[in-house]
Scaffold this motif. Structure first.
Motif, PDB file in Angstrom:
ATOM      1  N   ASP A  72      61.551  24.623-106.957  1.00 29.30           N
ATOM      2  CA  ASP A  72      60.379  24.828-106.242  1.00 29.30           C
ATOM      3  C   ASP A  72      60.048  23.627-105.262  1.00 29.30           C
ATOM      4  O   ASP A  72      59.705  22.488-106.026  1.00 29.30           O
ATOM      5  CB  ASP A  72      59.105  25.302-107.221  1.00 29.30           C
ATOM      6  N   GLY A  73      60.021  23.494-104.274  1.00 24.55           N
ATOM      7  CA  GLY A  73      59.589  22.454-103.212  1.00 24.55           C
ATOM      8  C   GLY A  73      61.074  21.538-103.129  1.00 24.55           C
ATOM      9  O   GLY A  73      61.875  21.668-103.665  1.00 24.55           O
ATOM     10  N   LEU A  74      60.647  20.691-101.848  1.00 25.49           N
ATOM     11  CA  LEU A  74      61.771  19.707-101.496  1.00 25.49           C
ATOM     12  C   LEU A  74      61.080  18.445-101.859  1.00 25.49           C
ATOM     13  O   LEU A  74      59.845  18.084-101.399  1.00 25.49           O
ATOM     14  CB  LEU A  74      62.155  20.052-100.031  1.00 25.49           C
ATOM     15  N   MET A  75      61.941  17.568-102.157  1.00 23.23           N
ATOM     16  CA  MET A  75      61.931  16.062-101.946  1.00 23.23           C
ATOM     17  C   MET A  75      62.551  15.546-101.061  1.00 23.23           C
ATOM     18  O   MET A  75      63.817  15.612-101.133  1.00 23.23           O
ATOM     19  CB  MET A  75      62.171  15.599-103.527  1.00 23.23           C
ATOM     20  N   CYS A  76      61.865  15.145 -99.859  1.00 17.46           N
ATOM     21  CA  CYS A  76      62.628  14.417 -98.696  1.00 17.46           C
ATOM     22  C   CYS A  76      62.727  13.271 -98.721  1.00 17.46           C
ATOM     23  O   CYS A  76      62.092  12.638 -99.590  1.00 17.46           O
ATOM     24  CB  CYS A  76      61.899  14.972 -97.584  1.00 17.46           C
ATOM     25  N   VAL A 236      53.067  15.622-110.575  1.00 15.80           N
ATOM     26  CA  VAL A 236      53.369  14.518-111.371  1.00 15.80           C
ATOM     27  C   VAL A 236      54.942  14.448-111.533  1.00 15.80           C
ATOM     28  O   VAL A 236      55.296  15.539-112.150  1.00 15.80           O
ATOM     29  CB  VAL A 236      52.826  14.183-112.676  1.00 15.80           C
ATOM     30  N   ASN A 237      55.831  13.866-110.587  1.00 14.81           N
ATOM     31  CA  ASN A 237      57.344  14.156-110.578  1.00 14.81           C
ATOM     32  C   ASN A 237      57.885  13.041-111.437  1.00 14.81           C
ATOM     33  O   ASN A 237      57.635  11.995-111.309  1.00 14.81           O
ATOM     34  CB  ASN A 237      57.507  14.143-109.023  1.00 14.81           C
ATOM     35  N   LEU A 253      54.483  15.238-116.955  1.00 12.68           N
ATOM     36  CA  LEU A 253      55.021  15.522-115.918  1.00 12.68           C
ATOM     37  C   LEU A 253      54.856  17.024-115.711  1.00 12.68           C
ATOM     38  O   LEU A 253      54.912  17.886-116.454  1.00 12.68           O
ATOM     39  CB  LEU A 253      56.745  15.514-115.891  1.00 12.68           C
ATOM     40  N   THR A 254      54.490  17.407-114.499  1.00 18.10           N
ATOM     41  CA  THR A 254      54.603  18.856-113.853  1.00 18.10           C
ATOM     42  C   THR A 254      55.769  19.353-113.393  1.00 18.10           C
ATOM     43  O   THR A 254      55.636  20.613-113.309  1.00 18.10           O
ATOM     44  CB  THR A 254      53.032  18.745-112.890  1.00 18.10           C
ATOM     45  N   GLU A 255      56.550  18.586-113.028  1.00 15.60           N
ATOM     46  CA  GLU A 255      57.776  18.824-112.414  1.00 15.60           C
ATOM     47  C   GLU A 255      58.938  17.992-112.324  1.00 15.60           C
ATOM     48  O   GLU A 255      58.637  16.773-112.740  1.00 15.60           O
ATOM     49  CB  GLU A 255      57.701  19.207-110.803  1.00 15.60           C
ATOM     50  N   LEU A 256      60.143  18.304-112.078  1.00 12.40           N
ATOM     51  CA  LEU A 256      61.109  17.456-112.050  1.00 12.40           C
ATOM     52  C   LEU A 256      61.689  17.110-110.531  1.00 12.40           C
ATOM     53  O   LEU A 256      61.562  18.100-109.783  1.00 12.40           O
ATOM     54  CB  LEU A 256      62.195  17.861-113.064  1.00 12.40           C
ATOM     55  N   ALA A 257      63.056  16.336-110.709  1.00 11.72           N
ATOM     56  CA  ALA A 257      63.727  16.354-109.183  1.00 11.72           C
ATOM     57  C   ALA A 257      65.137  16.594-109.684  1.00 11.72           C
ATOM     58  O   ALA A 257      65.567  15.732-110.631  1.00 11.72           O
ATOM     59  CB  ALA A 257      63.362  15.247-108.433  1.00 11.72           C
ATOM     60  N   ALA A 258      65.926  17.144-108.685  1.00  8.34           N
ATOM     61  CA  ALA A 258      67.296  17.005-108.874  1.00  8.34           C
ATOM     62  C   ALA A 258      68.031  17.585-107.524  1.00  8.34           C
ATOM     63  O   ALA A 258      67.397  18.339-106.922  1.00  8.34           O
ATOM     64  CB  ALA A 258      67.719  17.714-109.972  1.00  8.34           C
ATOM     65  N   GLY A 259      69.150  17.036-107.289  1.00 12.41           N
ATOM     66  CA  GLY A 259      69.897  17.711-106.344  1.00 12.41           C
ATOM     67  C   GLY A 259      71.248  17.382-106.479  1.00 12.41           C
ATOM     68  O   GLY A 259      72.282  18.010-106.115  1.00 12.41           O
TER      69      GLY A 259
END
Length: 391
Positions: A72-76, A236-237, A253-259
């Motif tokens: 959900d969502g993008l980390m640009c 909160v990422n 944390l409410t969300e994580l990031a990965a790619g």
């Protein structure tokens, strides 16, 4: 008949699938890509994963992952990139790095759609003041605050040099200044590079990661509580491909990031319990035969960013029976390879490599061949193939 090295389950399949395409070329195996997406979601403990776009740099593959449950969502990585995504109709865009691109900030401030979709990053009172001073109509812009997530052991700094903000009072000062200028503080970000980006290469490294995770969890809870007393946080990422299994258990944390894990480059080969499948490759054609023990392929010098060394050099797939020459490495226009298999390789045959990192490979190619089994099922332009270069 072509003289070939021992058949490779991956290399031979990729060569057959792409025989009609010119080389050098880059390939993404969609089956492995999708399995990696499932693995990342399984490790996130139910928290949504924001896709780190810099690790893919291909619109079609970013949207493929985004369409799957658990993302959900993008980390640009660039404000101009986020504006590009917003113009394409995407929302929930977090810019992970501070920007002093004043024209882009002004464009954001004057675009109602962009203002609603994009959250920009700040990490100092100085940057907040710059935005307020240089960007007309900045009031109401949404910002997130980047918090230092490194481990400090005495004078030692273990982690990357990012935000100068560490303790709750430091972050509170930036939040208050942002509010004074009419900015909306919508989020916090904590990137634990010393956990997410560090392979498990020794007991000492594993101990550092355990200690860092425990320290960060306590400090992160204190920071989040302090900021929530000042503003309502949308997000909160935290985390990254290598730390989803740890960060996903943190209630702060409410969300994580990965790619990167979607492509699974070589830097992710040595993480405990992280069972990813290589999904991104590039193939280079054999153009020379210096001797029976050597062949030379065209191009190949796609070095990764980070500390210089062999960990940043692309690697040929081991099953091909060829290895890099230490005195030359991978070259701008040619790369020599050595091994007994060289005598069985013909001019024009393809040698397949994996990049050390993920999305940086896309800066070298205008498109990615999408492979399913032994068939190319599509060709997707990279950012560069769409005429975009965000640095």
């Amino acid at each position: 008949m072509s003289r070939r090295a021992h058949p490779s389950p991956v290399a031979d399949r990729l060569s057959r699938a792409t025989a009609h395409l010119p080389a050098p070329l880059a390939v993404v195996d969609l089956t492995a890509f999708d399995r990696n997406a499932d693995t990342l979601v399984d490790r996130a403990h139910g928290k949504p994963i924001r896709i780190a776009t810099k690790s893919l740099r291909c619109r079609a593959l970013i949207e493929r992952a985004l369409a799957r449950d658990g993302f959900d969502g993008l980390m640009c990585y660039s404000l101009r990139e986020a504006l590009w995504w917003a113009r394409a109709g995407h929302t929930n865009l977090l810019v992970a790095y501070p920007s002093v691109d004043i024209p882009a900030l002004i464009e954001l401030a004057t675009d109602p759609g962009g203002r609603a979709a994009v959250c920009v990053m700040v990490d100092s009172v100085e940057l907040v003041d710059l935005i307020a001073r240089e960007v007309p109509g900045h009031q109401g812009l949404r910002v997130a605050v980047d918090v230092d997530a490194s481990l400090r052991l005495g004078p030692a700094h273990l982690g990357v040099r990012r935000s100068p903000l560490r303790e709750p009072e430091d972050i509170e000062a930036v939040v208050r200044r942002a509010q004074e200028h009419g900015l909306v503080v919508a989020g916090l970000m904590f990137y634990d590079a010393q956990i997410a980006g560090l392979p498990d290469t020794s007991p000492a490294v594993r101990q550092v990661k355990v200690r860092s995770g425990a320290q960060l969890r306590t400090r992160r809870a204190e920071v989040v509580a302090a900021v929530r007393s000042l503003t309502d946080l949308e997000l909160v990422n935290g985390g990254g491909t290598g730390s989803l299994h740890i960060a996903g258990l943190d209630p702060s944390l409410t969300e994580l990031a990965a790619g990167s894990g979607l492509y699974a480059p070589t830097l992710f080969d040595h993480y405990d319990g992280l069972a990813l499948e290589p999904a991104a490759f590039f193939g280079c054609p054999v153009v020379r035969r210096p001797s029976d023990e050597f062949v030379t392929v065209y191009s190949g010098g796609y070095l990764a960013s980070g500390p210089p060394g062999w960990s940043r050099v692309p690697q040929p797939l081991e099953e091909q029976g060829l290895r890099l020459v230490r005195t030359e490495g991978t070259g701008e226009v040619q790369t020599p390879l050595k091994g007994a298999a060289a005598a069985r390789v013909s001019l024009g045959d393809r040698i397949w490599f994996r990049h050390a990192k993920a999305g940086e490979l896309a800066e070298r190619f205008t498109d990615l061949a999408l492979v399913d089994g032994v068939e190319v099922v599509g060709v997707a332009p990279t950012y560069r193939g769409e005429g975009q270069c965000f640095g």
